[in-house]
Write a protein that holds these residues in place. Structure first.
Motif, PDB file in Angstrom:
ATOM      1  N   SER A   9       0.860  -1.169   0.000  1.00  0.00           N
ATOM      2  CA  SER A   9       0.000   0.000   0.000  1.00  0.00           C
ATOM      3  C   SER A   9       0.906   1.231   0.000  1.00  0.00           C
ATOM      4  N   TYR A  10       0.419   2.356   0.452  1.00  0.00           N
ATOM      5  CA  TYR A  10       1.194   3.593   0.361  1.00  0.00           C
ATOM      6  C   TYR A  10       2.453   3.539   1.222  1.00  0.00           C
ATOM      7  N   VAL A  11       3.552   4.065   0.652  1.00  0.00           N
ATOM      8  CA  VAL A  11       4.840   4.108   1.325  1.00  0.00           C
ATOM      9  C   VAL A  11       5.297   5.568   1.358  1.00  0.00           C
ATOM     10  N   SER A  12       5.853   5.996   2.454  1.00  0.00           N
ATOM     11  CA  SER A  12       6.190   7.410   2.643  1.00  0.00           C
ATOM     12  C   SER A  12       7.525   7.797   2.017  1.00  0.00           C
ATOM     13  N   THR A  13       7.660   7.523   0.718  1.00  0.00           N
ATOM     14  CA  THR A  13       8.851   7.961  -0.007  1.00  0.00           C
ATOM     15  C   THR A  13       8.711   9.380  -0.538  1.00  0.00           C
ATOM     16  N   GLY A  14       7.496   9.937  -0.481  1.00  0.00           N
ATOM     17  CA  GLY A  14       7.217  11.231  -1.088  1.00  0.00           C
ATOM     18  C   GLY A  14       6.484  11.097  -2.395  1.00  0.00           C
ATOM     19  N   MET A  15       6.556   9.930  -3.009  1.00  0.00           N
ATOM     20  CA  MET A  15       5.896   9.711  -4.285  1.00  0.00           C
ATOM     21  C   MET A  15       4.380   9.895  -4.170  1.00  0.00           C
ATOM     22  N   PHE A  16       3.816   9.467  -3.024  1.00  0.00           N
ATOM     23  CA  PHE A  16       2.381   9.569  -2.818  1.00  0.00           C
ATOM     24  C   PHE A  16       2.041  10.602  -1.746  1.00  0.00           C
ATOM     25  N   ALA A  17       2.786  11.680  -1.708  1.00  0.00           N
ATOM     26  CA  ALA A  17       2.509  12.730  -0.727  1.00  0.00           C
ATOM     27  C   ALA A  17       1.066  13.212  -0.866  1.00  0.00           C
ATOM     28  N   GLY A  18       0.395  13.341   0.263  1.00  0.00           N
ATOM     29  CA  GLY A  18      -0.997  13.785   0.277  1.00  0.00           C
ATOM     30  C   GLY A  18      -2.000  12.653   0.306  1.00  0.00           C
ATOM     31  N   ALA A  19      -1.582  11.458  -0.120  1.00  0.00           N
ATOM     32  CA  ALA A  19      -2.486  10.311  -0.075  1.00  0.00           C
ATOM     33  C   ALA A  19      -2.696   9.871   1.365  1.00  0.00           C
ATOM     34  N   ARG A  20      -3.861   9.301   1.642  1.00  0.00           N
ATOM     35  CA  ARG A  20      -4.194   8.840   2.984  1.00  0.00           C
ATOM     36  C   ARG A  20      -4.416   7.336   2.964  1.00  0.00           C
ATOM     37  N   GLY A  21      -3.884   6.644   3.948  1.00  0.00           N
ATOM     38  CA  GLY A  21      -4.068   5.209   4.027  1.00  0.00           C
ATOM     39  C   GLY A  21      -5.510   4.846   4.311  1.00  0.00           C
ATOM     40  N   PRO A  22      -6.047   3.805   3.671  1.00  0.00           N
ATOM     41  CA  PRO A  22      -7.401   3.345   3.982  1.00  0.00           C
ATOM     42  C   PRO A  22      -7.515   2.864   5.429  1.00  0.00           C
ATOM     43  N   LEU A  23      -8.717   2.486   5.835  1.00  0.00           N
ATOM     44  CA  LEU A  23      -8.980   2.022   7.187  1.00  0.00           C
ATOM     45  C   LEU A  23      -8.027   0.897   7.570  1.00  0.00           C
ATOM     46  N   LEU A  24      -7.405   0.999   8.753  1.00  0.00           N
ATOM     47  CA  LEU A  24      -6.495  -0.006   9.307  1.00  0.00           C
ATOM     48  C   LEU A  24      -5.234  -0.204   8.467  1.00  0.00           C
ATOM     49  N   THR A  25      -4.950   0.751   7.574  1.00  0.00           N
ATOM     50  CA  THR A  25      -3.802   0.622   6.671  1.00  0.00           C
ATOM     51  C   THR A  25      -2.851   1.794   6.871  1.00  0.00           C
TER      52      THR A  25
ATOM     53  N   ALA B 176     -15.667  -0.348   0.062  1.00  0.00           N
ATOM     54  CA  ALA B 176     -14.403   0.334  -0.236  1.00  0.00           C
ATOM     55  C   ALA B 176     -14.525   1.837  -0.098  1.00  0.00           C
ATOM     56  N   GLY B 177     -15.697   2.375  -0.498  1.00  0.00           N
ATOM     57  CA  GLY B 177     -15.864   3.816  -0.464  1.00  0.00           C
ATOM     58  C   GLY B 177     -16.241   4.367   0.893  1.00  0.00           C
ATOM     59  N   LYS B 178     -17.204   3.717   1.559  1.00  0.00           N
ATOM     60  CA  LYS B 178     -17.760   4.267   2.801  1.00  0.00           C
ATOM     61  C   LYS B 178     -17.106   3.728   4.069  1.00  0.00           C
ATOM     62  N   ILE B 179     -16.591   2.493   4.030  1.00  0.00           N
ATOM     63  CA  ILE B 179     -16.055   1.885   5.244  1.00  0.00           C
ATOM     64  C   ILE B 179     -14.525   1.875   5.228  1.00  0.00           C
ATOM     65  N   PHE B 180     -13.932   1.233   4.213  1.00  0.00           N
ATOM     66  CA  PHE B 180     -12.473   1.163   4.142  1.00  0.00           C
ATOM     67  C   PHE B 180     -11.830   2.485   3.723  1.00  0.00           C
ATOM     68  N   LYS B 181     -12.612   3.362   3.061  1.00  0.00           N
ATOM     69  CA  LYS B 181     -12.107   4.648   2.574  1.00  0.00           C
ATOM     70  C   LYS B 181     -11.012   4.492   1.520  1.00  0.00           C
ATOM     71  N   VAL B 182     -11.045   3.385   0.789  1.00  0.00           N
ATOM     72  CA  VAL B 182     -10.079   3.186  -0.295  1.00  0.00           C
ATOM     73  C   VAL B 182     -10.299   4.218  -1.392  1.00  0.00           C
ATOM     74  N   TYR B 183     -11.545   4.430  -1.761  1.00  0.00           N
ATOM     75  CA  TYR B 183     -11.843   5.259  -2.920  1.00  0.00           C
ATOM     76  C   TYR B 183     -11.585   6.748  -2.705  1.00  0.00           C
ATOM     77  N   SER B 184     -11.348   7.156  -1.471  1.00  0.00           N
ATOM     78  CA  SER B 184     -11.031   8.562  -1.207  1.00  0.00           C
ATOM     79  C   SER B 184      -9.572   8.756  -0.815  1.00  0.00           C
ATOM     80  N   SER B 185      -8.775   7.692  -0.891  1.00  0.00           N
ATOM     81  CA  SER B 185      -7.398   7.768  -0.400  1.00  0.00           C
ATOM     82  C   SER B 185      -6.514   8.694  -1.233  1.00  0.00           C
ATOM     83  N   MET B 186      -6.894   8.952  -2.493  1.00  0.00           N
ATOM     84  CA  MET B 186      -6.087   9.816  -3.360  1.00  0.00           C
ATOM     85  C   MET B 186      -6.677  11.207  -3.526  1.00  0.00           C
ATOM     86  N   ASP B 187      -7.718  11.530  -2.760  1.00  0.00           N
ATOM     87  CA  ASP B 187      -8.397  12.809  -2.955  1.00  0.00           C
ATOM     88  C   ASP B 187      -7.497  14.008  -2.679  1.00  0.00           C
TER      89      ASP B 187
END
Length: 287
Positions: free
Chosen positions: A192-208, A256-267
């Motif tokens: 999943s997302y790694v804090s290298t800076g490549m995905f700055a601003g992205a948010r990890g989904p629930l429990l991730t 994915a959208g309402k519970i895990f918040k996967v679909y908003s992770s790149m907003d």
């Protein structure tokens, strides 16, 4: 198995690529080829690692979007360091935006070339020598992504490139096993997302949680050494895959959208910013 080996790493100048390079040297690699388009950073790292140990560490400037550059780069590595025993397909780029905002050449074609086609082109160049040399175990590690296992808004082309990388890597693994080349082990890493800076601003989904580069690279490297076919990190990546597999599509969309918040992770994605504001296309060393 790293001791005495020749290791080739793409996207090696920073982030997880740099960690792989340092790990290879610390574990006794004979030679390490650092491939990157950032010549100053790659050359500085090569000088540092060469001075720190016995490994011959050499930087190569290679544009992975160009198959001719890959072919000539492999020849240069073979001529100066020998044929690679370990290949780490690490380099990647991301475009975080709705699909219709992607430029056909700069965003779509380049992303597919670097993330999906380059690992294929590069592996195709080094594989014949790996297949012929049964004297030592060989390893091919491809850094894919959890984005290649689930759909996600604002990363359509990136996800497509990683789905392609996973399908290719896993299929090649089976081909090698069926043809008797079991001395070559393929490992596909899906973080999943790694804090290298490549995905700055992205948010990890629930429990991730967003992983550190050290945690992610350590898991990938350990899996590669063990010959593990697929490594997923963190555990919620596999949970998401399993849940999507059993639920109807619309039910999964809700979860994915309402519970895990996967679909908003790149907003809130911004991508790496260095010095001046960067466009929403990020070229990096973490796929």
């Amino acid at each position: 198995m790293v001791a005495g080996s020749c290791v080739l790493i793409t996207g090696a100048a920073r982030g997880m690529g740099e960690i792989y390079a340092r790990t290879a040297v610390s574990q006794g690699a004979r030679a390490v080829a650092l491939w990157d388009i950032d010549a100053p950073r790659a050359e500085a790292l090569a000088r540092e690692l060469s001075a720190a140990g016995d490994a011959v560490v050499t930087a190569f400037v290679v544009d992975l979007a160009d198959p001719a550059a890959i072919r000539s780069g492999v020849r240069a590595v073979e001529d100066s360091l020998g044929a690679p025993d370990i290949l780490v397909n690490n380099a990647g780029i991301v475009r975080g935006a709705p699909f219709w905002e992607h430029d056909p050449e700069r965003d779509i074609e380049t992303t597919m070339r670097v993330n999906a086609l380059a690992p294929m082109w590069l592996t195709r160049e080094v594989l014949p020598a790996m297949m012929a040399d049964r004297g030592r175990s060989k390893r091919i590690l491809t850094i894919a992504s959890a984005a290649g296992t689930l759909p996600n808004p604002n990363m359509s082309v990136y996800a497509a490139s990683k789905w392609a990388a996973i399908g290719w890597s896993e299929s090649l693994r089976l081909e090698l096993e069926r043809s008797g080349h079991r001395h070559i082990a393929m490992t596909t890493f899906c973080p999943s997302y790694v804090s290298t800076g490549m995905f700055a601003g992205a948010r990890g989904p629930l429990l991730t949680p967003i992983m550190t580069p050290e945690t992610a690279a350590g898991a990938a490297w350990s899996g590669m050494l063990a010959g593990t076919p697929v490594v997923n990190r963190p555990w919620t990546v596999k949970l998401g895959m399993a849940t999507r597999g059993v639920l109807p599509t619309r039910a999964w969309d809700f979860v994915a959208g309402k519970i895990f918040k996967v679909y908003s992770s790149m907003d809130r994605f911004t991508g790496r910013r260095e010095g001046t504001p960067a466009p929403r296309t990020t070229r990096s060393t973490r796929s």
